[in-house]
Design an enzyme around this catalytic site. Structure first.
Site, PDB file in Angstrom:
ATOM      1  CD  GLU A 198      -2.640   1.566   0.181  1.00 25.07           C
ATOM      2  OE1 GLU A 198      -2.265   2.343  -0.368  1.00 25.07           O
ATOM      3  OE2 GLU A 198      -3.544   0.119   0.371  1.00 25.07           O
ATOM      4  CG  ASP A 239      -8.591   3.996  -7.742  1.00 20.37           C
ATOM      5  OD1 ASP A 239      -9.491   5.231  -8.579  1.00 20.37           O
ATOM      6  OD2 ASP A 239      -8.037   5.876  -7.200  1.00 20.37           O
TER       7      ASP A 239
END
Length: 275
Positions: A124, A174
């Site tokens: 991340e 996303d």
């Protein structure tokens, strides 16, 4: 070029493109790929900065040095950051699964105790998200999770050796819904090729999305990578257990997944196996 590890599970959201080079500050340098495939192209953008609580900072300072790593922006050589997984986890003979874009780590922390025979590496770019996962790992006494802060594609390219992984997970990436931003989506021909190269023969790629347009995008790419056999998504968990050697049932509905379900979004899941 590079793909972003931030997902819909993460509270961080990229802002509109910024022409300033300063917008890249804090992000890894982008690897140049020259194999003719499509890789995520992010351009310049800035992030909303998140802060850690005092307790999170203390937990980070105490535990990150042995549970986390940060992708180096300026490596001496292209492969000087390849992780010795046995050394990092302090055990040998265990397969490794990498989760690209772990967000706040809700799914990671829920699934890891059910797969203690696997090493789990959460990747991340958003530090507060990693801090939340780190807190869950420490409080829960979870011993088979490690974390990397960095761009997902960069991390795969520079920190994992070819044929070293049993699985790669990309949950709710996303969707970059605007057409002009589709080039930023992490699922591209080049990324699929890179993931295939890092998987062992028989290794599994698992992707999930609740964004209909992104699902259509992925549908067009399921068979583009020769080294990946597309398995679809068997509805029967028993069938999946027979054909897929890693856990595929996400154990908890995350906040962002729940919002999608509330809007009657259909969750699409995809499985590939390294030939």
């Amino acid at each position: 070029m590079s793909g972003m590890s931030t997902t819909e599970n993460s509270p961080e959201s990229p802002q509109e493109p910024d022409s300033s080079r300063a917008a890249h500050r804090g992000r890894p340098l982008q690897t140049e790929f020259n194999d003719g495939r499509d890789y995520p192209r992010l351009g310049s953008f800035s992030f909303r900065r998140g802060t850690l609580t005092d307790n999170q900072e203390n937990t980070w300072d105490e535990n990150w040095p042995h549970l986390g790593r940060v992708l180096d922006e300026n490596p001496v050589t292209a492969d000087d950051q390849v992780i010795d997984l046995d050394d990092w986890f302090g055990r040998t003979g265990h397969d490794t699964i990498v989760e690209i874009g772990s967000g706040t780590g809700t799914s990671t922390a829920a699934m890891a105790p059910l797969e203690t025979d696997h090493n789990i590496v959460a990747v991340e770019i958003y530090r507060p998200g990693l801090a939340k996962l780190l807190g869950s790992v420490v409080r829960g006494g979870i011993t088979n999770v490690r974390m990397v802060k960095g761009d997902g594609v960069e991390v795969l390219q520079r920190m994992f050796a070819p044929c070293s992984l049993a699985g790669v997970r990309v949950y709710f990436p996303d969707p970059w819904p605007k057409a002009r931003h589709h080039k930023r989506r992490i699922i591209q021909t080049g990324t699929l090729h890179l993931i295939a190269s890092r998987l062992k023969p028989g290794g599994i790629l698992h992707v999930a999305t609740d964004h209909a347009d992104y699902a259509e995008w992925i549908d067009e790419l399921v068979n583009v990578e020769d080294d990946l056999e597309y398995l679809g998504w068997p509805d029967d968990p028993a069938v999946r257990d027979e054909t897929v050697p890693v856990l595929t049932d996400r154990q908890i509905i995350t906040k962002f997944e729940g919002k999608g379900l509330d809007k009657e979004h259909v969750i699409r899941e995809y499985l590939w196996r390294r030939r």
